[in-house]
Structures are given as C-alpha cells and as structure tokens.
Design a protein around this motif. Structure first.
Motif, mmCIF file in Angstrom:
data_model
loop_
_atom_site.group_PDB
_atom_site.id
_atom_site.type_symbol
_atom_site.label_atom_id
_atom_site.label_comp_id
_atom_site.label_asym_id
_atom_site.label_seq_id
_atom_site.Cartn_x
_atom_site.Cartn_y
_atom_site.Cartn_z
ATOM 1 N N VAL A 33 3.728 -0.103 3.688
ATOM 2 C CA VAL A 33 3.799 -1.128 2.640
ATOM 3 C C VAL A 33 2.438 -1.260 1.966
ATOM 4 C CG1 VAL A 33 4.357 -3.524 2.104
ATOM 5 C CG2 VAL A 33 5.562 -2.347 3.966
ATOM 6 N N THR A 34 2.384 -0.917 0.682
ATOM 7 C CA THR A 34 1.119 -0.974 -0.047
ATOM 8 C C THR A 34 0.815 -2.375 -0.545
ATOM 9 O OG1 THR A 34 1.420 1.319 -0.759
ATOM 10 C CG2 THR A 34 -0.186 -0.003 -1.968
ATOM 11 N N ASP A 35 1.773 -2.973 -1.257
ATOM 12 C CA ASP A 35 1.595 -4.328 -1.781
ATOM 13 C C ASP A 35 2.185 -5.334 -0.796
ATOM 14 O OD1 ASP A 35 0.403 -3.435 -4.167
ATOM 15 O OD2 ASP A 35 2.381 -3.007 -5.016
ATOM 16 N N ARG A 36 1.477 -6.414 -0.591
ATOM 17 C CA ARG A 36 1.905 -7.404 0.397
ATOM 18 C C ARG A 36 1.958 -8.792 -0.231
ATOM 19 N NH1 ARG A 36 -1.242 -5.062 5.828
ATOM 20 N NH2 ARG A 36 -0.398 -2.937 5.606
ATOM 21 N N GLN A 37 2.704 -8.869 -1.337
ATOM 22 C CA GLN A 37 2.871 -10.150 -2.014
ATOM 23 C C GLN A 37 4.101 -10.895 -1.496
ATOM 24 O OE1 GLN A 37 0.652 -11.518 -4.275
ATOM 25 N NE2 GLN A 37 -0.567 -9.800 -3.494
ATOM 26 N N ASN A 38 5.265 -10.241 -1.562
ATOM 27 C CA ASN A 38 6.523 -10.929 -1.254
ATOM 28 C C ASN A 38 7.350 -10.137 -0.252
ATOM 29 O OD1 ASN A 38 6.306 -13.145 -3.242
ATOM 30 N ND2 ASN A 38 6.407 -11.467 -4.721
ATOM 31 N N PHE A 57 1.631 -11.491 4.393
ATOM 32 C CA PHE A 57 2.183 -11.565 3.044
ATOM 33 C C PHE A 57 1.844 -12.908 2.408
ATOM 34 C CE2 PHE A 57 4.560 -8.014 4.580
ATOM 35 C CZ PHE A 57 4.875 -7.269 3.449
ATOM 36 N N SER A 58 1.689 -12.887 1.088
ATOM 37 C CA SER A 58 1.391 -14.120 0.373
ATOM 38 C C SER A 58 2.557 -15.098 0.434
ATOM 39 C CB SER A 58 1.050 -13.813 -1.085
ATOM 40 O OG SER A 58 -0.068 -12.967 -1.175
ATOM 41 N N ASP A 97 8.379 -6.670 -1.863
ATOM 42 C CA ASP A 97 7.676 -5.462 -1.435
ATOM 43 C C ASP A 97 8.207 -4.939 -0.106
ATOM 44 O OD1 ASP A 97 5.510 -5.576 -3.547
ATOM 45 O OD2 ASP A 97 5.186 -7.504 -2.555
ATOM 46 N N LYS A 122 11.488 -4.375 -5.156
ATOM 47 C CA LYS A 122 10.744 -3.660 -6.186
ATOM 48 C C LYS A 122 10.950 -2.154 -6.009
ATOM 49 C CE LYS A 122 7.018 -7.122 -6.201
ATOM 50 N NZ LYS A 122 5.581 -7.355 -5.879
ATOM 51 N N ALA A 125 9.710 -0.279 -2.831
ATOM 52 C CA ALA A 125 9.598 -1.213 -1.711
ATOM 53 C C ALA A 125 10.192 -0.614 -0.438
ATOM 54 C CB ALA A 125 10.295 -2.529 -2.044
ATOM 55 N N ARG A 244 12.530 3.817 1.702
ATOM 56 C CA ARG A 244 12.059 3.262 0.426
ATOM 57 C C ARG A 244 13.210 3.081 -0.545
ATOM 58 N NH1 ARG A 244 6.811 2.605 0.181
ATOM 59 N NH2 ARG A 244 5.499 3.874 1.552
#
Length: 245
Positions: A33-38, A57-58, A97, A122, A125, A244
């Motif tokens: 997991v590259t982005d860890r927003q949601n 995660f945010s 994500d 996304k 994701a 993915r």
C-alpha cells in the motif's frame, strides 16, 4: 441475498475472547500500500483490524451489519463506524487505498462484494482478505478438539464454514497482482480462556440454542487432565490473499 448475522447475540463474549492478528500480517499487507489516506475495514466486528489500521491511515471507515458488535468496538479518533452490508455501502466512488475483510468473507455474496470493492476503491488500491482455521493445541489434544469440531458441533456449522476449511480456495478473487501468504497466531492461554473462545463459535452458539446445554463444559473436562491449571500455547493458522483493484 439476506445478510447473515451469527454474532450479535454474543457480541460481548466475542469482543472479550476472539483473537487479534499478528503484526507480521499487517506489515505484509501494508508493504503493498503506497498511499495511506483512507481504508475500509469491512465486517469489522468489534474493530480489531480497524484499530490497527487507524495507527497508520489518516481515516478508517469500519462497517458491520451488527449494531451489537459495533457497540463493543474499539474507539479511535481516526475510525468512523457505521452499519451497512458488505455488498452495498454509502461510500463515494474511488475512495479507498486499502480494503480489508478478516474472517468474514465467507458470509458475503462474494461477487457482489467484489463489485462494490471495485466501485469504492481507488485505481491500484489493495484488497486484502484473510481468515484463520481450526486452532492447534498440540498432538496430545488435537484429536479431541477435531472430534469436537467435526462431530459434536459439526452439524451446527453453517455451510459457509467449508470455505474456511479450504482457506477460501473455492471463492473467486478476480484481482491483479494476486499474492498469498500464511501466518501463525501464537497465544498462551489458560483452559478457561480457551473454552470461552470456543463459546464464540457460531456452531457452539447454535448447539446451545437447539439443545439448551453447553457442549464446551464436557470438552473442558476432557481437556483438563492434560492442559492442567496453567497456560498452554495455542496456534491459529492464518491464510491471506491480496490483490490490486
């Protein structure tokens, strides 16, 4: 397809005695997991996985069909709990994500859930699905537990239990870059702790409902001479698949 809820009636017991998951499992999933927003933790139960995700995660959306389970869930400012099915959610397109589902996929309409994942995730994701099989107690006691699992409460399992026994091998997974991994959860438990874990099994609850007796009591009497008064290591085999969107 009507959602199946086998855990609302003993949500407190479930929250107290169900197992959590090893750090190695989360490290493996997060390595993709590259982005860890949601993140979305589907069928969160009492929020075990959501709580772990909230540390990295945010924002974490955690859903379940059981109000009783959500009432027991771990609280964290990054987690938003809500009641909804796995197959139809209120989330906007291309939100997440990471999507996780732990020890629950076998209760879903899997193809409908996967369609929903494609909608709300996304592009690129990660979807991670995992579960765990029958606990191992060691060679002196494993045969006794297998007999209890297959014969004493075996007729009271829902048919979906077979998907756990074959590690989701027969459930579809139409996602790219598929990965599989296995882990072992090791815990040191007293016999009383172990017996209360067994009382969270859906088959045990159904047995108790139909027969008005607790089958775990007799099992405990059988296990006690070997288990003794102290703790014993128990091992849960965890299987995971990841891909993915």
């Amino acid at each position: 397809m009507t959602p199946i809820d086998r855990f609302s009636g003993h949500a407190g017991l479930y929250a107290q005695y169900r197992i959590d998951y090893p750090a190695e499992l989360f490290d493996f999933v997060l390595s993709f997991v590259t982005d860890r927003q949601n993140a979305w933790d589907c069928a969160t139960g009492n929020g075990q996985v959501a709580g772990a995700l909230a540390e990295v995660f945010s924002h974490v959306d955690a859903t379940d069909i059981s109000e009783a389970q959500l009432a027991q869930a771990v609280q964290h400012p990054a987690i938003h709990y809500q009641l909804c099915t796995a197959e139809q959610t209120p989330f906007a397109d291309h939100t997440f994500d990471l999507v996780t589902v732990a020890q629950a996929l076998h209760w879903f309409d899997v193809e409908a859930f996967h369609r929903e994942v494609r909608r709300v995730a996304k592009p690129g994701a990660v979807l991670a699905e995992w579960g765990y099989g029958l606990v191992a107690l060691g060679e002196e006691l494993d045969a006794v537990l297998v007999d209890f699992y297959r014969n004493r409460v075996g007729p009271y399992w829902d048919p979906q239990r077979a998907y756990i026994d074959n590690a989701y091998a027969t459930l579809p997974f139409p996602f790219a870059d598929r990965q599989q991994a296995s882990f072992t959860i090791r815990r040191s438990w007293t016999l009383d702790r172990f017996l209360n874990y067994l009382r969270t099994w859906s088959a045990v609850r159904q047995y108790m409902h139909e027969n008005e007796e607790d089958p775990v009591i007799h099992l405990g009497e059988t296990l006690k001479p070997v288990w003794g008064a102290g703790e014993r290591e128990v091992q849960f085999p965890v299987f995971l698949r990841l891909g993915r969107v």
